[in-house]
Design an enzyme around this catalytic site. Structure first.
Site, PDB file in Angstrom:
ATOM      1  CG  ASP A   1     -23.970 -39.018 -12.013  1.00 43.60           C
ATOM      2  OD1 ASP A   1     -24.169 -37.789 -12.130  1.00 43.60           O
ATOM      3  OD2 ASP A   1     -24.333 -39.662 -11.024  1.00 43.60           O
TER       4      ASP A   1
ATOM      5  CD  GLU B   1     -30.727 -30.564  -5.474  1.00 41.80           C
ATOM      6  OE1 GLU B   1     -30.870 -30.514  -4.226  1.00 41.80           O
ATOM      7  OE2 GLU B   1     -30.314 -31.582  -6.061  1.00 41.80           O
TER       8      GLU B   1
HETATM    9  C1  UGA Z   1     -27.858 -35.725  -6.098  1.00 42.96           C
HETATM   10  C2  UGA Z   1     -27.917 -34.489  -7.021  1.00 42.96           C
HETATM   11  O1  UGA Z   1     -28.257 -34.906  -8.344  1.00 42.96           O
HETATM   12  C3  UGA Z   1     -26.554 -33.804  -6.997  1.00 42.96           C
HETATM   13  O2  UGA Z   1     -26.533 -32.731  -7.901  1.00 42.96           O
HETATM   14  C4  UGA Z   1     -26.269 -33.340  -5.570  1.00 42.96           C
HETATM   15  O3  UGA Z   1     -24.978 -32.746  -5.496  1.00 42.96           O
HETATM   16  C5  UGA Z   1     -26.298 -34.537  -4.648  1.00 42.96           C
HETATM   17  O4  UGA Z   1     -27.508 -35.293  -4.773  1.00 42.96           O
HETATM   18  C6  UGA Z   1     -26.147 -34.020  -3.214  1.00 42.96           C
HETATM   19  O5  UGA Z   1     -27.161 -33.940  -2.523  1.00 42.96           O
HETATM   20  O6  UGA Z   1     -25.036 -33.621  -2.870  1.00 42.96           O
HETATM   21  P1  UGA Z   1     -26.100 -37.816  -6.738  1.00 42.96           P
HETATM   22  O7  UGA Z   1     -26.320 -38.515  -8.026  1.00 42.96           O
HETATM   23  O8  UGA Z   1     -26.322 -38.570  -5.491  1.00 42.96           O
HETATM   24  O9  UGA Z   1     -26.895 -36.506  -6.736  1.00 42.96           O
HETATM   25  O10 UGA Z   1     -24.609 -37.146  -6.690  1.00 42.96           O
HETATM   26  P2  UGA Z   1     -23.328 -37.511  -7.532  1.00 42.96           P
HETATM   27  O11 UGA Z   1     -23.683 -37.638  -8.981  1.00 42.96           O
HETATM   28  O12 UGA Z   1     -22.656 -38.656  -6.867  1.00 42.96           O
HETATM   29  O13 UGA Z   1     -22.417 -36.205  -7.339  1.00 42.96           O
HETATM   30  C7  UGA Z   1     -22.760 -34.954  -7.918  1.00 42.96           C
HETATM   31  C8  UGA Z   1     -21.552 -34.394  -8.682  1.00 42.96           C
HETATM   32  O14 UGA Z   1     -20.451 -34.227  -7.789  1.00 42.96           O
HETATM   33  C9  UGA Z   1     -21.083 -35.297  -9.825  1.00 42.96           C
HETATM   34  O15 UGA Z   1     -20.777 -34.516 -10.963  1.00 42.96           O
HETATM   35  C10 UGA Z   1     -19.835 -35.966  -9.247  1.00 42.96           C
HETATM   36  O16 UGA Z   1     -18.855 -36.297 -10.225  1.00 42.96           O
HETATM   37  C11 UGA Z   1     -19.302 -34.900  -8.292  1.00 42.96           C
HETATM   38  N1  UGA Z   1     -18.534 -35.477  -7.160  1.00 42.96           N
HETATM   39  C12 UGA Z   1     -19.011 -36.537  -6.441  1.00 42.96           C
HETATM   40  C13 UGA Z   1     -17.290 -34.946  -6.839  1.00 42.96           C
HETATM   41  O17 UGA Z   1     -16.828 -33.994  -7.499  1.00 42.96           O
HETATM   42  N2  UGA Z   1     -16.568 -35.493  -5.794  1.00 42.96           N
HETATM   43  C14 UGA Z   1     -17.022 -36.566  -5.067  1.00 42.96           C
HETATM   44  O18 UGA Z   1     -16.309 -37.016  -4.132  1.00 42.96           O
HETATM   45  C15 UGA Z   1     -18.283 -37.093  -5.399  1.00 42.96           C
HETATM   46 MN    MN Z   2     -25.489 -38.147  -9.901  1.00 48.09          MN
END
Ligand code: UGA
Ligand code: MN
Length: 253
Positions: free
Chosen positions: A112, A199
């Site tokens: 995203d 991280e």
């Molecule tokens: C923040 C950080 O930017 C992420 O890199 C980190 O993993 C996350 O917090 C965390 O603490 O776990 P955020 O924007 O809230 O990020 O996270 P998302 O963008 O919703 O998810 C990170 C990645 O995991 C995305 O590439 C998303 O597509 C993937 N994801 C999310 C999955 O593969 N499965 C899910 O159920 C949800």
């Molecule tokens: Mn994100």
């Protein structure tokens, strides 16, 4: 070096739009290898076809998040970590398929975010572990390491959100050289840690604060933004589905 970008991704209405945006940015990057890891039991046709027609060098794998760790539809997103299973599967793929003869840098590229093509020139400079600013994250316009322009030495961080994190930076704000990933062969992400500490979890296993390489013009340039795509309102679609007349019958969106 080859840049190995690891992207966890999951099925949802905006998935194809996200992956299309990323793939078209990545086409601008020389020596790029995209590792896409689906959070699914099977590889989906949508991602399979998107990758096949992308023109990119890629590896497509799938690694479902165990149900117990999966976010529910209405759970706040900070409740459970995201991308853990998928990034770990990619690290295992790298360790099984690459060796010391490969010259590479690993980057965790969530689906995203918004990436400038100039980011990848910085990633390519990473000798061991490099860091740089990330826009629109941690409640700030920019969350960044503070570093010396001449030497790249990192002297601190400007983070305000959980500044006590061992490495108070976002996933998009660092790259790790392949040789470090191969040396520290057990370094992985983990589930049972405080929210916002993913991280730090990986970084503390592979480096120390005082050996970080500050890039992007002394950590003064923003080449990546932690954008988050708003889920679309599909209330009318829900009505159509009930009538068996969804707008996208036979059409991949
Ligand atoms: C923040 C950080 O930017 C992420 O890199 C980190 O993993 C996350 O917090 C965390 O603490 O776990 P955020 O924007 O809230 O990020 O996270 P998302 O963008 O919703 O998810 C990170 C990645 O995991 C995305 O590439 C998303 O597509 C993937 N994801 C999310 C999955 O593969 N499965 C899910 O159920 C949800
Ligand atoms: Mn994100």
């Amino acid at each position: 070096p080859t840049i190995y970008a690891i992207t966890p991704t999951f099925t949802r209405p905006v998935q194809k739009a996200e992956l299309t945006r990323l793939s078209q940015t990545f086409l601008l990057v020389p020596n790029f290898h995209w590792i896409v890891v689906e959070d699914s039991i099977k590889k989906t046709p949508l991602v399979t076809n998107l990758l096949a027609s992308s023109g990119l060098t890629y590896t497509h794998i799938n690694a479902p998040t165990p149900p117990h760790y999966k976010l529910g539809k209405n759970d706040p997103n900070w409740e459970k970590p995201r991308g853990v299973e998928q990034r770990n599967a990619a690290l295992r793929w790298i360790r099984n398929n690459l060796n010391e003869s490969h010259n590479g840098v690993i980057y965790f590229a969530d689906d995203d975010n918004t990436y400038s093509r100039f980011l990848f020139k910085e990633i390519a400079k990473v000798k061991r572990v490099g860091v740089w600013p990330v826009g629109l994250v941690g409640g700030l316009m920019v969350e960044r390491p503070i570093c010396d322009k001449a030497t790249g030495k990192v002297t601190g961080f400007n983070a305000v959100w959980k500044p006590d994190r061992p490495f108070p930076i976002d996933m998009a704000g660092f790259g790790i050289n392949l040789k470090v990933i191969l040396e520290k062969k057990d370094a992985l992400f983990a589930y049972e840690i405080q929210s916002g500490f993913q991280e730090s979890e990986i970084l503390k296993q592979v480096t120390h604060r005082d050996e970080l390489e500050g890039l992007a013009d002394g950590c003064s340039k923003v080449y990546v933004w932690h954008t988050r795509t708003q889920p679309p309102v599909l209330n009318t679609e829900t009505l159509l589905i009930k009538k068996g007349k969804s707008s996208n019958q036979g059409i991949e969106v």
